[in-house]
Every structure is written in structure tokens, then in C-alpha cells.
Design a protein around this motif. Sequence first.
Motif: not given
Length: 283
Positions: A6-10, A39, A112
Motif C-alpha cells: 500500500h503506497d501512501l502519500q504520507s 511511503c 522511501r
Amino acid sequence: MSRSWHDLQSPATRASLYLRAASKRGISGDRLPDDGLRCFIPVQPGNLAAYRRLCHFTDDGRLPGTYPHIMAFTLQLQLMTAPGFPFPLLGLVHLHNRIEVLRPLGGIEGLRFAVYAHNLQAHAKGGTFDLVTEANDGIGLLWRETSRMLVRGLKLEGEAGEPADVEPEPLPEATRWYADSDIGRRYAKVCGDYNPIHLSAASARLFGFPTAIAHGMWSKAMALAALRGHLPHSGYAFEVDFRKPVRLPSEMVLSASEAGPVGALRLDGHAGVLHMVGRWAPL
């Protein structure tokens, strides 16, 4: 195993994550989720400066080897408070921590991060799992951390092993420091770990501790800062086993091998209480 990312912006706010942590008190399963979080997290210069002051790192243009742990802490918190995570955050015991500095941590504006949990194993006191955190720059993997966590009361199939706590050999004293009664609160302001066992005697007693106890990662950071002359800038692993908690306030005595590619350390407290043992080696 195929992992879903799950890639998050923050990361989520720490306040919301602590509310999640407070609402979960029981074990809800015996399998770790197959997903992980990723992230990009920028370096915060003010926080980095405060961390260096608190843990006695000099400003040499590189991140302290333990600082990516601080950067990734909220992401770790988000993983372990997710609805599908089976274990309550409050009550987990940090048994072991290993960091690997693969390349120099200089000139970094952000990293990252990828965080996941795996390696669920039976233990004499419940079960353990490894929380793995990896940091990448534009070239590739730069830093890795593995934290072994104990889940008390977890019932798992298989042989429950618990390594014997072997008394380490005596080592020459390297330095000593005093852990005052508010170091837990001061470290929490920098790292974001507001576990009640670290904040005051009153809050620690709610969880069975007679006094507040120091964060294990503060003790490890202090040891790494004191031994920075023993280690190269990169290409090394630095790992510790946490033994008895440091009750606050307390004087600490750090003993260590002479500088070299391979070495050992121990952290002792009042009346010969052994708090931490560790070692370093090239990768």
C-alpha cells in the motif's frame, strides 16, 4: 511469499493511530497480514538536530545510524494498528533490534520506506514476530532494521523456544551516563513513541512497572553514539538484545570491545543489572 504493498502519500496522524492502539486490547488472530506499507518521508532538520542533541550524536553531515528508525516510526505504528493486524500494540515487548547501514547516510533529504511484519514464531512466553523496515534512496536499498517483538499470551503450534540469556563476558568500560526521570518524555517528543510505560511512574504503574522505564531505542542510540569511533561510516550491522528494562532515574555503564571490524558491548545499571547486550560486525 507475494506481498501486497500500500503506497501512501504520507502516514496517518499519530493522534489517530494512538486512538486505534488504545481501542485494541486483545489478540484477534494468529496470522500476520501479507501486506506492507510504503511511503516517502522527508528529513525534518529540526527533529534531526533535537535527536542528535538528545542522543549525543555529532553533526558530521550524515544521519545517525538509528535515525531512520525515528523517521519511519509513524509508518510502523500505522502498520501495527491497522484493522487487520492481529496483535494489540500496547503490551508488545521489544526483544531485539538490528540495524544494517549498507551505504553512507550522507546528503539525504528524504527516504522511501517500506514496512512489513513476518516470521511469526512460537515462544515460551507467547509468540514473536519481526517488524522489518527498509529505507531506499534513488539508487537502492540503503538501510534496514529488524525489530523482534514478543506477543505475550499468544498460542501457536510448534515448539516454543526461548534462547538462554547467556551472561556476556566482562568488557572494558567505554563511558557512562545518567538517565534522568524525564528522559522518557523528552525522547518521546523527538521520536513520537508515547507508550505510557516511558512517561511517568504513575502511567507506568498501570502496566505493572514500579517506575517509568527508558525507551530501549534511546539506550541503543546512546550506545551507538558513544561507539561511533569503533565503526565505519557504512557496511556494518549493529544489533542489541534488550534484557532488563532501565528504571528511571538510573546511571548506565557502557562497556565495549576495542575499536575493530567486529565487537561486543554491554549496558549495565545499578547493582549489576544487565540491561542490554550487543555486537557489531561488517556486512
